[in-house]
Design a protein around this motif. Structure first.
Motif, PDB file in Angstrom:
ATOM      1  N   VAL A 366       0.842  -1.193   0.000  1.00 11.01           N
ATOM      2  CA  VAL A 366       0.000   0.000   0.000  1.00 11.01           C
ATOM      3  C   VAL A 366       0.884   1.252   0.000  1.00 11.01           C
ATOM      4  O   VAL A 366       0.465   2.312  -0.464  1.00 11.01           O
ATOM      5  N   HIS A 367       2.126   1.121   0.482  1.00 11.44           N
ATOM      6  CA  HIS A 367       3.038   2.262   0.549  1.00 11.44           C
ATOM      7  C   HIS A 367       3.838   2.425  -0.739  1.00 11.44           C
ATOM      8  O   HIS A 367       3.984   3.539  -1.242  1.00 11.44           O
ATOM      9  N   GLU A 368       4.340   1.342  -1.251  1.00 14.86           N
ATOM     10  CA  GLU A 368       5.020   1.356  -2.545  1.00 14.86           C
ATOM     11  C   GLU A 368       5.194  -0.077  -3.020  1.00 14.86           C
ATOM     12  O   GLU A 368       5.288  -0.999  -2.210  1.00 14.86           O
ATOM     13  N   PRO A 369       5.242  -0.280  -4.348  1.00 17.66           N
ATOM     14  CA  PRO A 369       5.371  -1.643  -4.867  1.00 17.66           C
ATOM     15  C   PRO A 369       6.739  -2.236  -4.539  1.00 17.66           C
ATOM     16  O   PRO A 369       7.765  -1.568  -4.684  1.00 17.66           O
ATOM     17  N   LEU A 370       6.747  -3.496  -4.119  1.00 17.89           N
ATOM     18  CA  LEU A 370       7.992  -4.133  -3.720  1.00 17.89           C
ATOM     19  C   LEU A 370       8.981  -4.268  -4.872  1.00 17.89           C
ATOM     20  O   LEU A 370      10.191  -4.165  -4.687  1.00 17.89           O
ATOM     21  N   LEU A 371       8.467  -4.510  -6.071  1.00 19.71           N
ATOM     22  CA  LEU A 371       9.359  -4.788  -7.205  1.00 19.71           C
ATOM     23  C   LEU A 371      10.025  -3.543  -7.760  1.00 19.71           C
ATOM     24  O   LEU A 371      10.843  -3.628  -8.678  1.00 19.71           O
ATOM     25  N   ALA A 372       9.695  -2.373  -7.207  1.00 18.50           N
ATOM     26  CA  ALA A 372      10.404  -1.156  -7.585  1.00 18.50           C
ATOM     27  C   ALA A 372      11.838  -1.174  -7.069  1.00 18.50           C
ATOM     28  O   ALA A 372      12.696  -0.436  -7.559  1.00 18.50           O
ATOM     29  N   ASP A 373      12.105  -2.025  -6.075  1.00 16.28           N
ATOM     30  CA  ASP A 373      13.458  -2.198  -5.537  1.00 16.28           C
ATOM     31  C   ASP A 373      14.133  -3.320  -6.322  1.00 16.28           C
ATOM     32  O   ASP A 373      13.679  -4.464  -6.316  1.00 16.28           O
TER      33      ASP A 373
END
Length: 386
Positions: A366-373
């Protein structure tokens, strides 16, 4: 794909379908088909920012329910079985909660002796002193000569409550806050998850339990208490093991905060808040609340108590993070763990409540997509999730 894998995949898909059926989020058939082709259920559409450009950065519901289940392989049982996990964490005794016993078929089986220690001297148990005297802690009254006498579970739990006042009974398997009973003693009976029980009803409730652990109620420290005193407020950390560097890392962390909707627990899916934790500083972002319909609610202060959430810092965060990483490093054969911990003091002391083999991700993403890392994406790719 072998028969066992097919079976577990089918079970995971059934769980995914049930999640969609239970969703109270309305979506057109066209939108639902778009979501399903990409592995998402309607509830996620209300929580995430899903469009043709962004959805690839999120771990989908299909990937979570079906593929992340496979990451830990045969070792997933070490997390899904809470008693086995308790044994696995034995080297970290200061961070383990006490498990007094196991209820099975109406019988109480003692497990932990840290609060019930009996030193054998001259062939017999040593005498126990009262709590707080500096000697061994006191024993609860014994209902029978043999602690495993059939049908004694209710009496043993009542005896323990005479000493502790509060206990947690939780199913050996399962997560997500399901099948957790917060029990306390009152002047005229007992409370279970806030509901009153006369003694006869409480005895019946306990006697009917099977495969339940009898655990200590962990008193949270001043910081989580200030966030919301009516519920335990746990930190969820997700660790992943980087095979290339030979070390674990924290992929994400959130502070869960209970509300009047989620009480007596702090679950996000039941209306609790999820505040992202800055992994370097321990500072909290605003608290996200799951949608009642469409759109996530964001709260810089607690909706019930009006206490500040955004900008607050978890005391002792550096020690908490370092110790959890030490735990993850001790178990590299379990590369994917969702840790639930309660901060117990302002110096970085904490207790691990449980761990999850395929943790829920809505309260994280909900805070940010995990796969952006990129490091997180590489982990999921190596383990066949992507």
């Amino acid at each position: 794909m072998n028969v066992r894998t097919l079976y577990h995949t089918a079970r995971a898909v059934q769980e995914l379908v049930a999640t969609e059926r239970e969703s109270d989020v309305s979506r057109s058939l066209r939108r639902r088909l778009w979501l399903w082709r990409r592995g998402f259920v309607s509830r996620s559409d209300a929580v995430y920012d899903l469009d043709p450009e962004t959805y690839r950065d999120y771990v989908s519901d299909y990937e979570r329910f079906v593929r992340t289940k496979r990451i830990n392989g045969t070792w997933s049982v070490a997390l899904s079985n809470k008693l086995l996990f308790h044994r696995l964490m034995q080297p970290f005794d200061d961070e383990r909660m006490t498990v007094y016993g196991l209820i099975r078929d109406g019988t109480y089986h003692p497990i932990d002796d840290r609060r019930d220690r009996r030193e054998v001297t001259d062939g017999g148990p040593a005498a126990s002193g009262p709590i707080g005297t500096g000697g061994p802690p006191s024993e609860p009254p014994q209902s029978s000569a043999h602690p495993r006498e059939t049908g004694n579970a209710a009496q043993r739990v009542i005896d323990r409550l005479e000493v502790e006042d509060r206990l947690v009974l939780k199913w050996v398997r399962g997560g997500g806050g399901n099948n957790v009973l917060l029990c306390s003693r009152t002047g005229d009976g007992y409370r279970v998850n806030g509901d009153r029980y006369p003694e006869s009803a409480f005895r019946s409730l306990v006697a009917d339990l099977d495969e339940y652990l009898v655990c200590e109620f962990v008193d949270q420290g001043p910081f989580p208490t200030a966030l919301y005193p009516a519920t335990p407020n746990t930190i969820r950390l997700i660790t992943m093991y980087d095979d290339e560097l030979g070390e674990p890392f924290v992929a994400a962390a959130i502070q869960r905060i209970g509300t009047t909707d989620s009480a007596p627990l702090d679950n996000f899916t039941q209306g609790g808040l999820s505040a992202a934790i800055d992994l370097e500083t321990g500072e909290l972002g605003p608290g996200a609340r799951p949608p009642d319909g469409d759109g996530v609610e964001w709260h810089s202060t607690h909706p019930d108590t009006k206490m500040a959430v955004e900008g607050e810092r978890i005391p002792g965060w550096q020690r908490i993070r370092a110790t959890v990483l030490e735990m993850a490093d001790a178990c590299p054969f379990v590369p994917y763990v969702g840790w639930d911990v309660i901060v117990t003091d302002d110096d970085g002391g904490f207790t691990v409540i449980e761990a999850n083999s395929y943790p829920g991700l809505k309260s994280i993403q909900v805070h940010e997509p995990l796969l952006a890392d990129d490091r997180v994406r590489r982990f999921y790719e190596r383990h066949g999730v992507r």
